[in-house]
Design a protein around this motif. Sequence first.
Motif, PDB file in Angstrom:
ATOM      1  N   ASN A  37       0.825  -1.197   0.000  1.00  0.00           N
ATOM      2  CA  ASN A  37       0.000   0.000   0.000  1.00  0.00           C
ATOM      3  C   ASN A  37       0.858   1.245   0.000  1.00  0.00           C
ATOM      4  O   ASN A  37       0.530   2.258  -0.598  1.00  0.00           O
ATOM      5  CB  ASN A  37      -0.918   0.018   1.222  1.00  0.00           C
ATOM      6  CG  ASN A  37      -1.988  -1.057   1.124  1.00  0.00           C
ATOM      7  OD1 ASN A  37      -2.284  -1.507   0.018  1.00  0.00           O
ATOM      8  ND2 ASN A  37      -2.530  -1.464   2.271  1.00  0.00           N
ATOM      9  N   HIS A  41      -0.347   2.906  -3.559  1.00  0.00           N
ATOM     10  CA  HIS A  41      -1.631   3.548  -3.376  1.00  0.00           C
ATOM     11  C   HIS A  41      -1.548   4.746  -2.449  1.00  0.00           C
ATOM     12  O   HIS A  41      -2.478   5.059  -1.721  1.00  0.00           O
ATOM     13  CB  HIS A  41      -2.655   2.545  -2.834  1.00  0.00           C
ATOM     14  CG  HIS A  41      -2.707   1.314  -3.674  1.00  0.00           C
ATOM     15  ND1 HIS A  41      -3.090   1.339  -4.985  1.00  0.00           N
ATOM     16  CD2 HIS A  41      -2.383   0.015  -3.382  1.00  0.00           C
ATOM     17  CE1 HIS A  41      -3.030   0.109  -5.476  1.00  0.00           C
ATOM     18  NE2 HIS A  41      -2.598  -0.698  -4.529  1.00  0.00           N
ATOM     19  N   GLN A  88     -10.850   3.755  -2.052  1.00  0.00           N
ATOM     20  CA  GLN A  88     -10.600   3.007  -3.270  1.00  0.00           C
ATOM     21  C   GLN A  88     -11.379   1.701  -3.278  1.00  0.00           C
ATOM     22  O   GLN A  88     -11.755   1.176  -2.225  1.00  0.00           O
ATOM     23  CB  GLN A  88      -9.107   2.691  -3.425  1.00  0.00           C
ATOM     24  CG  GLN A  88      -8.227   3.908  -3.688  1.00  0.00           C
ATOM     25  CD  GLN A  88      -6.770   3.521  -3.776  1.00  0.00           C
ATOM     26  OE1 GLN A  88      -6.388   2.460  -3.272  1.00  0.00           O
ATOM     27  NE2 GLN A  88      -5.964   4.362  -4.395  1.00  0.00           N
ATOM     28  N   LEU A  90     -10.563  -1.958  -4.790  1.00  0.00           N
ATOM     29  CA  LEU A  90      -9.486  -2.757  -5.362  1.00  0.00           C
ATOM     30  C   LEU A  90     -10.069  -4.028  -5.949  1.00  0.00           C
ATOM     31  O   LEU A  90     -10.848  -4.729  -5.301  1.00  0.00           O
ATOM     32  CB  LEU A  90      -8.457  -3.093  -4.280  1.00  0.00           C
ATOM     33  CG  LEU A  90      -7.954  -1.910  -3.446  1.00  0.00           C
ATOM     34  CD1 LEU A  90      -6.945  -2.385  -2.418  1.00  0.00           C
ATOM     35  CD2 LEU A  90      -7.377  -0.825  -4.334  1.00  0.00           C
ATOM     36  N   THR A  98      -4.121 -10.986  -3.291  1.00  0.00           N
ATOM     37  CA  THR A  98      -4.002  -9.956  -2.251  1.00  0.00           C
ATOM     38  C   THR A  98      -2.763 -10.146  -1.403  1.00  0.00           C
ATOM     39  O   THR A  98      -2.267  -9.202  -0.786  1.00  0.00           O
ATOM     40  CB  THR A  98      -5.241  -9.992  -1.350  1.00  0.00           C
ATOM     41  OG1 THR A  98      -5.377 -11.309  -0.791  1.00  0.00           O
ATOM     42  CG2 THR A  98      -6.498  -9.667  -2.145  1.00  0.00           C
ATOM     43  N   LYS A 105      -2.373  -6.771  -8.308  1.00  0.00           N
ATOM     44  CA  LYS A 105      -3.634  -6.053  -8.304  1.00  0.00           C
ATOM     45  C   LYS A 105      -4.084  -5.815  -9.750  1.00  0.00           C
ATOM     46  O   LYS A 105      -3.333  -5.342 -10.591  1.00  0.00           O
ATOM     47  CB  LYS A 105      -3.441  -4.732  -7.595  1.00  0.00           C
ATOM     48  CG  LYS A 105      -4.738  -4.026  -7.236  1.00  0.00           C
ATOM     49  CD  LYS A 105      -4.449  -2.688  -6.611  1.00  0.00           C
ATOM     50  CE  LYS A 105      -3.482  -2.835  -5.453  1.00  0.00           C
ATOM     51  NZ  LYS A 105      -3.122  -1.553  -4.882  1.00  0.00           N
ATOM     52  N   VAL A 108      -7.668  -0.575  -9.927  1.00  0.00           N
ATOM     53  CA  VAL A 108      -7.914   0.291  -8.785  1.00  0.00           C
ATOM     54  C   VAL A 108      -8.943   1.326  -9.196  1.00  0.00           C
ATOM     55  O   VAL A 108      -8.758   2.046 -10.178  1.00  0.00           O
ATOM     56  CB  VAL A 108      -6.628   0.988  -8.298  1.00  0.00           C
ATOM     57  CG1 VAL A 108      -6.939   1.910  -7.121  1.00  0.00           C
ATOM     58  CG2 VAL A 108      -5.573  -0.034  -7.953  1.00  0.00           C
TER      59      VAL A 108
END
Length: 453
Positions: A37, A41, A88, A90, A98, A105, A108
Amino acid sequence: MRIKNNQSSTERLSQSKSMVLQESDLPQKPISRHRRNQSQHNVLVSGVALFEPLVELKEHLNVAKISESGKKQRKNWALMWTVLTSDQLLLYKDKQETSQKPGGKTDVVQLCGAVIEWAKEKSSRKNVFQITTNTGSEYLIQTDSASTANKWCDAIRKTINSSTKDERGFPLRRSNSTEFLPRHSSLPSYGSASPNTKRQNPIHRRSINMFGSSKLKHSTSDSADKNGVKNRLKKFITRRPSMKTLQEKGLIKDRVFGCHLLTLCEREGTTVPKFVRVCLEAVDKRGLDVDGIYRVSGNLATIQKLRFIIDQEEDLDLDHSQWEDIHVVTGALKMFFRELPEPLFPFRFFQQFVEAVKIKESKQKIQAVKKLIQQLPKPNQETMKLLFSHLHRVLAFSKKNLMSTQGIGIVFGPTLMWPELDGGNMAVNMVYQNQIVEFILIESREIFNMDGK
C-alpha cells in the motif's frame, strides 16, 4: 576521537529530527503499514504521503469495465475479488493475489469524486450498479443476491461521500504516475481549491470554463444568428439582377444550343433557325454522296468547337478548312436537335403520333399524320418541312451514301422526338419513333405538299 564522533552524530540526529513534520502538522488519518500500500496507493497531500486505511469490505463480485477514461470498451463480465477501502475499490482476479507482491492487483477504482447509481438498463442481469470515476472510467458491479448488492452499493456510496469531504481541496496523483488529477471537479466547492491545484491542472479548469461559457453564448445568440443569416439571404436574393438585365449588360448571352425552338426563332426573326438552315445547305452542297452521311459520327472535339462558335454568335463559315469533314457538320446538327428543351415533335403530340402511325390504312394514316403536323407551332412545322425535304434528297443518293429510309429513321427517330416521361418502355418507344420518322420521310411530298419541288 570517539567524543567528536559522538558529537557529530548527535548534531546530525538533531538536524534530521528538525526536518520531520510533527504529528500535529499532519491530517489526522489512519496510516496503513502495508508495504504494498505504501508503494502504490499513496496519495500526496501538500507533498506528504498519506497511506490507505485498513480494509473495510471484501467479497467476490461480478465486475465489467465498460469505459476507460471516456473511451467505450466491450463489456466482459468477470468474477473479481473486490476489496473496499476508505477511498478506493481494489479489484483482484482471485483472492490469492491480495497476498502477492505489488503487481498482482488487477485494477484500482478511485472513489473520491466518483458517482454511483443503479444501472438496470446497462445489463440484462439483476442487481447491477455502476460506478463512474472522475476520470471518466465506468464499472458495472453485479451480484445475484439483492441484499449483498444493496450492502455494497450503500457502502461504496458512503465511502464516496466521506472521501470527498475528507480530502476536499487536495491534489491527487494517479497510481504510479506524476500526473495530478482534480478529484472534486464535479463538486460545488471545486472553485475554492488551493492555488497549487489551479496551477497544476490549468487545462482542466480552462476546459470547464470554455464549455460553460460556450453553452451560455450558444443559448443566447443561436436564434439571433439564424435570423441574421436568413435576412442576409433574403437581401441577396432580392438584390440579384434579373436575367434580362444580365443579358442587356452582355454578361449572359443567348445561346443557340439548348434554347427553345420558338424562343430562338423569335430572337432571330425567322421560322427556321439560321444554324439549321446553314448546316442543311452545307450538306446539300458537299455531303449528299458521302458514305454514311448522318450515320457516321464526326470528331467530338471539333463538334464542340463548332458549337462554341455558334453560341458565341461569331461569324460561321462552314466552307472553312477546319469544317471540311462533313460529318462534323451533321454531328453538330444532330446535337442541336437532341439538346432542344422540347423536341421538334413536342411532348404533347408524342402519343398522338404513335396512335396515328398505328393506323393500318395508308391514306388514313397520311391524313392523320398531316393533320397533327399542321397543329404544330409554326417554327416546328417549317423546320420539319425543311429537314424532311433535305432528307428526301439524301435518300435520292442512297446508292452512293448507302443511307436507306430505315437507316435515316434509326438515326433521326430518337433525335427528333421522345416522350416527356419515360415509363420504362424505352424499346417500344424507340420502335415507334423510328417508324414515325420513316413514314413521314416516305410520304413527305404529300404530307408537306412538296410536289414538283
